[in-house]
Scaffold this motif. Structure first.
Motif, short mmCIF file in Angstrom:
data_model
loop_
_atom_site.label_atom_id
_atom_site.label_comp_id
_atom_site.label_asym_id
_atom_site.label_seq_id
_atom_site.Cartn_x
_atom_site.Cartn_y
_atom_site.Cartn_z
N GLY A 56 22.76 66.00 32.79
CA GLY A 56 22.72 65.51 31.42
C GLY A 56 23.86 66.11 30.59
N PHE A 67 26.93 64.16 28.76
CA PHE A 67 27.12 64.41 27.34
C PHE A 67 28.59 64.72 27.04
N ILE A 72 18.52 61.67 30.15
CA ILE A 72 19.56 61.64 29.12
C ILE A 72 20.92 61.35 29.75
N LEU A 122 23.25 58.21 28.66
CA LEU A 122 24.61 58.37 28.14
C LEU A 122 25.63 57.69 29.03
#
Ligand SMILES: Nc1ncnc2c1ncn2[C@@H]1O[C@H](COP(=O)(O)OP(=O)(O)O)[C@@H](O)[C@H]1O
Ligand SMILES: [Mg+2]
Lengths: 263, 268
Positions: B49, B53, B101, B105
């Protein structure tokens, strides 16, 4: 009750050097019932005190309260006159927890390392051992008759030998008080007797005060000089001689708690 | 051998890989003995994640992954304390959220897929010079803090109750161990990838446990196995054009297997 009076009078006297004072301590785990109620007792320097009680009576809990590992619900614990929360000289207290012998068979520690971890965990970076420290380790292992096993992995020792190593670890700082929680559980009778003899030597020759926790009332025939009985409440606290005349002792005998009685 | 001096990327891969693998192996020994090895696995998923990010924000993925994973490791500890969750459930919660996540993304921004894949499967030969220095610096810091607290960590791992009674405060050391794991996992991700980083934590340490008769030996053998796995794995990858991550992990496993058989012969 006469026993309670006995308990009060002995904790009220302030002679010798008082190492531990438990003062009206009650405790329960989370939402459970009270495990201990209003326990008061003292341990004087030089005592060899047996803390007796059946399984589940709260002995281990009381020990953890004395060591400050648990916080009492009510009452106070003092060690060498200081509230246990403020006490800092923990190397002065040696502790051998219950079931310390359940060693992880994969843990690769040698006998020397097990003793050394207590000695060196008090200080920082240096991994070098000084001469005195090496000597302290050797002396501690000698006191328990394990000096020939230094390089052996602890996981490959017998239960009785492991227990001795844990005692060596507990006494490597030359503590004033040694607390042992059911150290002879699962050890045969002959080894047990030699074990108690060794504790007696520590008590007499190295002047280490001993708190021995056990559910085996047979130890009162060994070398203890004080006895405390706990079963949620303190049912007896006094000298070994008085204990053998006491109601508590007779009640325990009647209840069949006498596991082994040797003279 | 000549190739090593000719190709800068090979030198960088080797230096970073050795430092990171040795840090992983030493930490892994404590994690295995604390029965906490899966925390590495869980934090690696969180790192995924963190990488996504970073790519999403167009920042250095290693840096964002470090931040996110260290934060998550702290949260795992808090969740264990406060929610009364067992360690493995707390880890499961965070690893799946981290993964989710990451996927989100990656889908929101396009063209991330190739870069993201390199983090999943590892791409040590493509390591950037700045990442090399970051890896070496952090790995050295990890090893140093393990050595500084060596005896306390050993005592706490071996016998928690007795260690506490001896005046060792477990919270700080637990926290330290978890944060160090987060850091090494992120570094290891660059070497062998998110999917294989647990191998770097567990395999050399497990190999060390096969032969060692004391803790110091176990630590040394683990470190040596980690060193050999990275050097041998990279050499094989370069010589036979294999994926470096797979070569490193399979070599580590072979060494573990060999030591395992050696121990059995010694015992029986
Ligand atoms: N961690 C714990 N959580 C809840 N209850 C406990 C815990 N430890 C012990 N107890 C309960 O407290 C009581 C006393 O336990 P303990 O102090 O271990 O007794 P003993 O050492 O005399 O066998 C028992 O009823 C036991 O079930
Ligand atoms: Mg008990």
């Amino acid at each position: 009750m006469s026993e309670e009076k006995e308990a009060q009078s002995s904790s009220g006297t302030k002679n010798a050097l008082e190492l531990v004072r438990v003062d009206g301590v009650s405790f329960k785990y989370d939402a459970g019932p009270n495990v201990l109620e209003e326990i008061s007792l003292t341990i004087q320097a030089g005592d060899f005190l047996a803390l007796l009680g059946p399984n589940g009576s709260g002995k281990t809990t009381l020990v953890k309260l004395i060591l400050g590992l648990l916080k009492p619900l009510a009452g106070n614990v003092f060690i060498k006159g200081r509230p246990v929360e403020e006490f800092e000289e923990w190397p002065k207290i040696g502790y051998v927890p219950q079931k310390a012998t359940h060693v992880d068979p994969f843990f690769p520690a040698s006998v020397r390392e097990v003793v050394a971890m207590a000695l060196f965990s008090r200080r920082g970076a240096s991994l070098k051992k000084s001469k005195e420290e090496e000597k302290a380790i050797a002396t501690a292992l000698q006191s328990v008759g394990m000096e020939d096993f230094m390089g052996r992995p602890v996981s490959r020792l017998s239960g009785g030998q492991q227990q001795r190593v844990f005692i060596a670890r507990a006494i490597v700082h030359s503590p004033e008080l040694l607390i042992l929680d059911e150290p002879t559980a699962g050890v045969d009778a002959v080894t047990q007797e030699r074990f108690y003899e060794m504790l007696y030597q520590l008590n007499k020759q190295r002047a280490i005060t001993i708190l021995l926790v056990t559910h085996d009332i047979g130890v009162v025939t060994m070398h203890v000089n004080k006895v405390a009985c706990v079963n949620q409440r303190l049912t007896y606290h006094g000298t070994h001689e008085d204990f053998c005349q006491s109601e508590a002792f007779k009640a325990m005998l009647a209840a069949g708690h006498l596991v082994s009685h040797r003279h | 051998m000549e190739a090593f001096f000719t190709y800068g990327f090979l030198q960088r891969a080797l230096f970073a890989g050795i430092f990171v693998a040795v840090a992983c192996s030493m930490l892994g020994l404590f994690l295995i003995l604390r029965r906490d090895a899966m925390i590495g696995h869980g934090l690696a998923h969180v790192a995924f994640g963190g990488v996504a990010f970073g790519l999403f924000l167009n920042m250095m993925p290693l840096a964002t992954a470090l931040g996110v994973t260290v934060l998550a490791s702290w949260a795992v500890i808090k969740l264990k304390e406060k929610a009364g969750l067992h360690g493995d459930s707390a880890i499961a919660v965070f690893s799946s959220v981290g993964m989710a996540i990451g996927i989100l993304l990656a889908t929101l921004a396009h063209n991330l897929n190739v870069d993201l894949l390199s983090f999943l499967f590892g791409d040590i030969l493509a390591i950037e010079p700045i990442e090399v220095w970051l890896s070496i610096g952090l790995a050295a810091a990890v090893v140093a803090s393990i050595l500084i607290n060596y005896h306390q960590l050993m005592f706490l791992t071996f016998d928690r109750e007795a260690a506490r009674a001896a005046g060792i405060r477990p919270q700080g050391l637990d926290f330290q161990l978890t944060v160090l794991t987060a850091i090494t996992v992120v570094l290891g991700m660059k070497v062998v990838g998110i999917l294989l980083v647990t191998a770097l934590l567990v395999m050399p340490a497990a190999a060390g446990l096969q032969l060692a008769s004391n803790f110091k030996q176990a630590l040394w053998i683990s470190a040596v196995v980690a060193f050999l796995s990275v050097t041998g794995g990279l050499a094989a990858a370069f010589a036979f054009d294999l994926p470096a991550s797979a070569a490193i992990v399979l070599l580590a496993f072979s060494i573990f297997g060999a030591l395992f058989l050696l121990r059995r012969r010694k015992r029986f």
